[in-house]
Design an enzyme around this catalytic site. Structure first.
Site, PDB file in Angstrom:
ATOM      1  N   HIS A   1      35.313  26.927  60.722  1.00 46.47           N
ATOM      2  CA  HIS A   1      34.987  25.538  60.371  1.00 46.47           C
ATOM      3  C   HIS A   1      35.912  24.486  60.272  1.00 46.47           C
ATOM      4  CE1 HIS A   1      30.601  26.749  60.319  1.00 46.47           C
ATOM      5  NE2 HIS A   1      30.932  27.889  59.955  1.00 46.47           N
TER       6      HIS A   1
ATOM      7  N   SER B   1      31.262  27.372  55.128  1.00 43.70           N
ATOM      8  CA  SER B   1      30.320  26.594  55.668  1.00 43.70           C
ATOM      9  C   SER B   1      29.157  26.159  55.078  1.00 43.70           C
ATOM     10  CB  SER B   1      29.767  27.548  56.910  1.00 43.70           C
ATOM     11  OG  SER B   1      29.137  28.859  56.317  1.00 43.70           O
TER      12      SER B   1
ATOM     13  N   LYS C   1      32.448  26.732  67.950  1.00 43.46           N
ATOM     14  CA  LYS C   1      31.974  25.708  67.481  1.00 43.46           C
ATOM     15  C   LYS C   1      32.763  24.375  67.759  1.00 43.46           C
ATOM     16  CE  LYS C   1      30.522  28.638  63.420  1.00 43.46           C
ATOM     17  NZ  LYS C   1      30.673  29.881  63.945  1.00 43.46           N
TER      18      LYS C   1
END
Length: 297
Positions: free
Chosen positions: A213, A185, A245
């Site tokens: 991610h 990340s 996310k």
């Protein structure tokens, strides 16, 4: 007084510690959002251009997710009211798990309330005292904490250094586990998954990949770093994904084979001993997953 990030601090030293952090410019401060997530947000009363969000696909304020969540509230109310294994596992949770597993082409998926809890749960359920977890040095804090809480020995290899990882696997005792982010990340680089899978198979080790991610972002259809690498995960691979996310909602999941996922159901303390996420949030996540599946562009 020189305290590290993880050092214990007594209450007598709090003032001095806070003063030292302030002098070094290291004090963390909350900002308050007064608008939905988006490229432009109102933060602390001022209009800002936002570059720091994890809302990669812009779904956090998508009206389709809002409508699904409203419908979920109308049907199920606001809170789950209990842990999954008591009476807090709703139809929306069950359907979301099935749909996530189908999307990823795996046997099962298990919902957790947060990504942090998913990582703590999967590591602690599969390894313990006498086992060894070999982890990338740049892994997310939740993966580091997961090993420490599990009681397993933590061995940290140099970032994406396969030779260092292999040497540590050779020295490892007990059950072996390789632990890595799929996309790191803070740096944005990707784990060398093909080589990690080969090492996991050769050493009969678990490979746990945090795809927080990567899901919804990498791969032709958003299925994450394995799809981007053209790989099909084997039996010893489990993937952790967050719904907060790219999916724009909240919560997380672990996906993989039916047997290790059943072990999580029986042993993962962050699953057993906490209230389930609100079922309306699961309905919003189902809507987000449908968008990701149908709008791969």
């Amino acid at each position: 007084m020189d305290y590290g990030e993880g050092d214990a601090i007594t209450k007598h030293d709090w003032t001095q510690w806070l003063d030292e952090r302030a002098a070094a410019g290291l004090i963390r401060r909350l900002t308050v959002a007064g608008s939905p997530q988006g490229p432009r947000m109102r933060i602390d009363g001022r209009e800002r251009l936002a570059f720091c969000s994890n809302d990669y696909l812009g779904l956090a304020n998508d009206p389709r997710l809002a409508a699904a969540m409203h419908a979920g509230i109308d049907r199920y109310g606001v809170g789950a009211g209990s842990a999954h294994l008591i009476n807090g596992h709703f139809e929306s949770h069950d359907r979301l798990e099935v749909e996530l597993a189908d999307w990823l082409g795996v046997e099962d998926a298990r919902l957790f309330s947060t990504g942090y809890m998913a990582n703590l749960g999967v590591v602690g359920a599969l390894v313990g005292r006498g086992d060894t977890v070999i982890a990338d040095r740049l892994n997310h804090a939740s993966l580091i904490d997961a090993v420490q809480l599990s009681g397993a020995r933590l061995s940290r290899y140099r970032h994406n250094d396969l030779a260092d990882l292999e040497a540590r696997l050779e020295r490892a005792s007990g059950e072996r586990m390789i632990l890595t982010d799929g996309v790191f990340s803070m740096d944005g680089d990707v784990a060398p998954l093909a080589e990690l899978v080969e090492l996991a198979e050769r050493f009969d080790a678990w490979l746990i990949v945090d795809e927080a991610h990567a899901f919804g972002v990498l791969g032709q259809t958003g299925r994450g770093s394995f799809e981007a690498a053209g790989l099909v995960p084997g039996e010893r691979v489990l993937r952790v994904g967050t719904l907060g996310k790219a999916f724009g909602t909240a919560g997380a999941f672990v996906a993989g084979g039916a047997e290790p996922l059943e072990v999580l159901l029986q042993r993962a303390r962050t699953y057993l001993f906490t209230t389930a996420q609100p079922p309306a949030v699961a309905e919003a996540s189902r809507a987000a997953l449908a968008i990701v599946r149908d709008e791969a562009w």
